[in-house]
Scaffold this motif. Sequence first.
Motif, short mmCIF file in Angstrom:
data_model
loop_
_atom_site.label_atom_id
_atom_site.label_comp_id
_atom_site.label_asym_id
_atom_site.label_seq_id
_atom_site.Cartn_x
_atom_site.Cartn_y
_atom_site.Cartn_z
N ALA A 231 6.48 -2.39 -3.95
CA ALA A 231 5.03 -2.27 -3.82
C ALA A 231 4.38 -3.64 -3.61
O ALA A 231 3.48 -3.79 -2.78
CB ALA A 231 4.46 -1.60 -5.07
N ALA A 232 4.84 -4.64 -4.36
CA ALA A 232 4.31 -5.99 -4.19
C ALA A 232 4.63 -6.52 -2.80
O ALA A 232 3.79 -7.19 -2.17
CB ALA A 232 4.89 -6.92 -5.26
N ALA A 233 5.83 -6.22 -2.30
CA ALA A 233 6.21 -6.66 -0.95
C ALA A 233 5.31 -6.01 0.10
O ALA A 233 4.90 -6.66 1.07
CB ALA A 233 7.67 -6.31 -0.68
N ILE A 234 4.99 -4.75 -0.08
CA ILE A 234 4.10 -4.04 0.86
C ILE A 234 2.73 -4.73 0.91
O ILE A 234 2.18 -4.99 1.98
CB ILE A 234 3.97 -2.56 0.46
N GLY A 235 2.18 -5.04 -0.26
CA GLY A 235 0.90 -5.74 -0.31
C GLY A 235 0.97 -7.11 0.33
O GLY A 235 0.04 -7.54 1.02
N CYS A 236 2.09 -7.79 0.13
CA CYS A 236 2.30 -9.11 0.74
C CYS A 236 2.28 -9.02 2.26
O CYS A 236 1.63 -9.82 2.94
CB CYS A 236 3.64 -9.67 0.25
N GLY A 237 2.96 -8.02 2.80
CA GLY A 237 2.99 -7.83 4.25
C GLY A 237 1.65 -7.40 4.81
O GLY A 237 1.25 -7.85 5.90
N GLU A 238 0.94 -6.54 4.10
CA GLU A 238 -0.38 -6.08 4.57
C GLU A 238 -1.36 -7.25 4.70
O GLU A 238 -2.12 -7.33 5.67
CB GLU A 238 -0.92 -5.02 3.61
N LYS A 274 4.20 1.12 9.52
CA LYS A 274 5.45 1.19 8.75
C LYS A 274 5.21 0.86 7.28
O LYS A 274 5.81 1.49 6.38
CB LYS A 274 6.48 0.24 9.35
N LEU A 275 4.34 -0.11 7.00
CA LEU A 275 4.04 -0.44 5.61
C LEU A 275 3.31 0.71 4.91
O LEU A 275 3.56 0.99 3.74
CB LEU A 275 3.18 -1.72 5.55
N ARG A 276 2.43 1.38 5.64
CA ARG A 276 1.75 2.53 5.06
C ARG A 276 2.70 3.69 4.82
O ARG A 276 2.57 4.44 3.84
CB ARG A 276 0.59 2.96 5.96
N MET A 277 3.66 3.85 5.70
CA MET A 277 4.69 4.87 5.48
C MET A 277 5.51 4.55 4.24
O MET A 277 5.81 5.44 3.42
CB MET A 277 5.61 4.94 6.71
N ALA A 278 5.86 3.27 4.07
CA ALA A 278 6.61 2.85 2.87
C ALA A 278 5.79 3.08 1.62
O ALA A 278 6.31 3.52 0.58
CB ALA A 278 7.01 1.38 3.00
#
Length: 384
Positions: A231-238, A274-278
């Motif tokens: 979850a933290a990685a997703i926020g980092c990428g966004e 892709k990040l939203r899918m994750a």
Amino acid sequence: PLTIDQMKTAIDDLAEQLKSEGKLTSPREWRRRSAAFGLPGLDLPKSVGGSDWNAKQMLEVFRHAGRYNLNLRDVVGGAHGRPVVMMDSPIAKAALQKLVAGEAYFAVAITEEDAGTDTKSMQSQAVRDGGGFRLTGSKLWNARLRQATHVVLYTRSAEGSPNAQSVFLLPINHPGLEIVDRYAHGLTGNSFGGLKFNNMYVGPEYLIGKDGDGSKIFEKHFLYWRLMQAAAAIGCGERALEIMAERIRQRHVLGGPIGRFTHLQQPIGEYLTKLRMAAALAREAARFYDQGNYEAAEPLVNGIKAEGVEIALAACDAAMRVHGAVGYSREVDLGDRVRDLMGLRIADGTTDVMRMTVVREQYGFDLWEMSIRGYSVAPPRERE
């Protein structure tokens, strides 16, 4: 109790304060100052002073923290102090009180020089000594030891099967515990290294659970932990994609903004989707975890840990490249994102191993056994 949106706002405000002071990546400052709005105890039980937030709620908080810096994934909630809730000793209760108050910070030491994914190769050993234990061994490639007040330490168990493990909660200054420093490419604000201990006495009050419970404790805690790291990685990428979008609006080359080159827009659309899918898959995994359905959650969590981190890394890499030379400098907030995501693809379960476990859990354990079994290959003539 704060709502999720109120918690995000509190994180935003503190992030701005710490950034202005040059302390954004200081885990001890985050824990000390965020205790005012309950961040350190957010996912701990109310019985120890926490807020008892579930995985679905925590997912959004970890994701928001990752927008600022991936190392903030360790300042949200009880982190590696969560297993200590199982203990009933005064030492554990005091440590948890300090954790909730923002005065304690827990590291974890599992990996060794020759034991990473293959925890059965762990050599650190616990031996019975009266009612307590003598611990001998070493740990390596562990983060945050210099910043930690406590460490959750895994060893082979004193009794039971050869592959059984035990886990202890120790103050970082426990007599006989020596920190060894190593260098990491990322982890700004945190240390990297290991531990050494030889015939170190540890009383029974430091044992988490029972002797031999280590594997069970590890599996439950790291199922949750991997989900939150993703979850933290997703926020980092966004956040990196937002920086990228602003860059292609503002950067002018050959008489106009580079955003007119649509091939620079396409990665933003691709990686955001892709990040939203994750994130959607992560919420499904969190729902299973909160229901106690760990069997259903595990393949989702392991898959998200692999693919969520890889997608976030690709997004940050694209954002860095669109900045040209400045993207490789400290002028923009991208270098730490790339370095820390490269570390996270290894930490807490490597991408390759996570993908293998997804196959195992979805298609059968025989495929896992096939991949790790030792095969004796006959010489070419014998095969003929």
